[in-house]
Design an enzyme around this catalytic site. Structure first.
Site, PDB file in Angstrom:
ATOM      1  N   ARG A  87     -21.310  10.903   8.951  1.00  0.00           N
ATOM      2  CA  ARG A  87     -20.473  11.654   9.882  1.00  0.00           C
ATOM      3  C   ARG A  87     -20.840  11.312  11.316  1.00  0.00           C
ATOM      4  NH1 ARG A  87     -15.760  14.292   9.855  1.00  0.00           N
ATOM      5  NH2 ARG A  87     -16.304  14.670   7.675  1.00  0.00           N
ATOM      6  N   GLY A 329     -25.951  18.769   6.140  1.00  0.00           N
ATOM      7  CA  GLY A 329     -25.245  19.344   5.002  1.00  0.00           C
ATOM      8  C   GLY A 329     -24.167  18.413   4.499  1.00  0.00           C
ATOM      9  N   HIS A 331     -20.895  18.232   5.134  1.00  0.00           N
ATOM     10  CA  HIS A 331     -20.028  17.648   6.159  1.00  0.00           C
ATOM     11  C   HIS A 331     -20.733  16.531   6.907  1.00  0.00           C
ATOM     12  CE1 HIS A 331     -17.365  17.625   9.799  1.00  0.00           C
ATOM     13  NE2 HIS A 331     -16.454  17.795   8.862  1.00  0.00           N
ATOM     14  N   CYS A 332     -22.036  16.674   7.072  1.00  0.00           N
ATOM     15  CA  CYS A 332     -22.818  15.705   7.839  1.00  0.00           C
ATOM     16  C   CYS A 332     -22.901  14.333   7.176  1.00  0.00           C
ATOM     17  CB  CYS A 332     -24.229  16.227   8.062  1.00  0.00           C
ATOM     18  SG  CYS A 332     -24.320  17.859   8.814  1.00  0.00           S
ATOM     19  N   ILE A 333     -22.719  14.276   5.855  1.00  0.00           N
ATOM     20  CA  ILE A 333     -22.871  12.991   5.163  1.00  0.00           C
ATOM     21  C   ILE A 333     -21.524  12.360   4.810  1.00  0.00           C
ATOM     22  CG2 ILE A 333     -25.122  13.650   4.274  1.00  0.00           C
ATOM     23  CD1 ILE A 333     -23.868  14.070   1.509  1.00  0.00           C
TER      24      ILE A 333
END
Length: 347
Positions: A87, A329, A331-333
């Protein structure tokens, strides 16, 4: 001059992008630590691959392990990496009225030149998805990460003062400078500035306040906000401040924002102190939502809220504790590549 627009995450995707963990920081010091990381990343990737195409950036050394754990439908792209938060290190995809796909290449400098971070390879990691997608490359002089912005797809953006105005990222930049660059690259018409992010995220191994763990748009005019109900946690005050600010804000079309509170888990701490566990950090994809779970009593309540605000989408949960222990989390990946033409609406 080309006018670019960043579609909302809820608009139809061509595919999603991720990166496979291979760095010591993510994999930890033991075989058990590495297995925990690979298991967490693979669970998210395989859930996504059930609903849309997924491309995974992987180091040559990590390719065999990735292939062993991932669905055969997932496409691998080999490239050197420092870490696996795509992300933030990948491009931000945009579209124009002519039906072209663009890819904004922000400057990445280890979340504000953090002492523990390395970014020699991650600073160029966005090139992989840009080239493979055939997108028009849009270079930006601004240090930014994908987790530092959220949009409704109509020109309203959420950001935090502690990220884009971070002296370690963009020394000397004003809000006006940031807003002008967001307008040029991603089509921002209204930028809503949150004063800060969550407590843990502001500590040593955090991002200094990414918005994608605090608040997100579920549709134009509607925002979902992290709500820490326990006054013993420092995020109780943070989440109240953010919710109040957003409730008093308007979007690019002049609508007052409607706030829905998404409660935090009851788990308050881990071995390192107060946690920043957040159900806001989910990924919306074609026909589904991949949401965080934490083996917590609030998991079911959060899933019900997500199902209500994203009607028609299946809510799939994945244990995100191993991700948050490493600094992020779900969304971050993940990173979405919008379909062309961007159709809008719920796929």
């Amino acid at each position: 001059m080309t006018t670019w627009r960043m579609p909302a995450e809820t608009e139809r995707h061509e595919r999603a992008w991720m990166a496979w963990p291979s760095a010591a920081y993510t994999l930890g010091e033991t075989a058990a630590d590495a297995d925990e990381a690979w298991t967490a990343w693979a669970a998210v990737a395989n859930a996504i691959a059930d609903h849309e195409q997924l491309s995974m950036v992987v180091t040559p050394e990590g390719a065999a392990e990735a292939r062993r754990r991932l669905s055969g439908a997932i496409e691998l792209h080999e490239a050197p990496l420092d870490d696996a938060w795509y992300r933030d290190i990948g491009p931000t995809f945009v579209v124009d009225d002519a039906g072209r796909l663009g890819a904004v290449s922000w400057i990445f400098n280890g979340w504000g030149q953090q002492q523990w971070a390395s970014w020699e390879h991650d600073a160029r990691a966005s090139d992989v998805a840009t080239a493979a997608s055939g997108a028009v490359r849009i270079d930006s002089p601004m240090v930014n990460e994908g987790g530092g912005i959220h949009t409704d797809g109509r020109g309203t953006f959420l950001v935090t003062e502690t990220v884009q105005l971070d002296p370690g990222r963009n020394p000397g930049w004003s809000k006006g400078d940031v807003e002008a660059e967001l307008a040029r690259t991603v089509g921002a018409r209204t930028v809503v500035w949150l004063p800060r992010g969550l407590h843990r995220d502001a500590q040593t191994y955090g991002t200094r306040g990414h918005v994608d763990i605090v608040a997100t748009f579920t549709e134009p005019g509607k925002v979902l906000v992290h709500h820490q109900r326990d006054a013993a946690h420092p995020d109780h005050e943070v989440s109240r401040e953010v919710a109040d600010l957003l409730a008093g804000s308007t979007d690019a079309d002049g609508r007052a924002l409607e706030v829905t509170l998404l409660p935090a888990p009851t788990t308050l701490t881990d071995d390192e102190g107060f946690v920043d566990y957040s159900y806001v950090n989910h990924f919306v994809l074609n026909g589904a939502v991949v949401a965080c779970s934490f083996a917590d009593p609030v998991d079911a309540e959060a899933a019900e809220i997500l199902a209500a605000v994203y009607p028609g989408r299946a809510v799939i949960t994945a244990d995100a504790r191993a991700l948050f222990a490493r600094g992020g989390g779900i969304h971050c990946i993940t990173q979405q590549q919008p379909a062309i033409p961007a159709t809008g609406g719920t796929p």
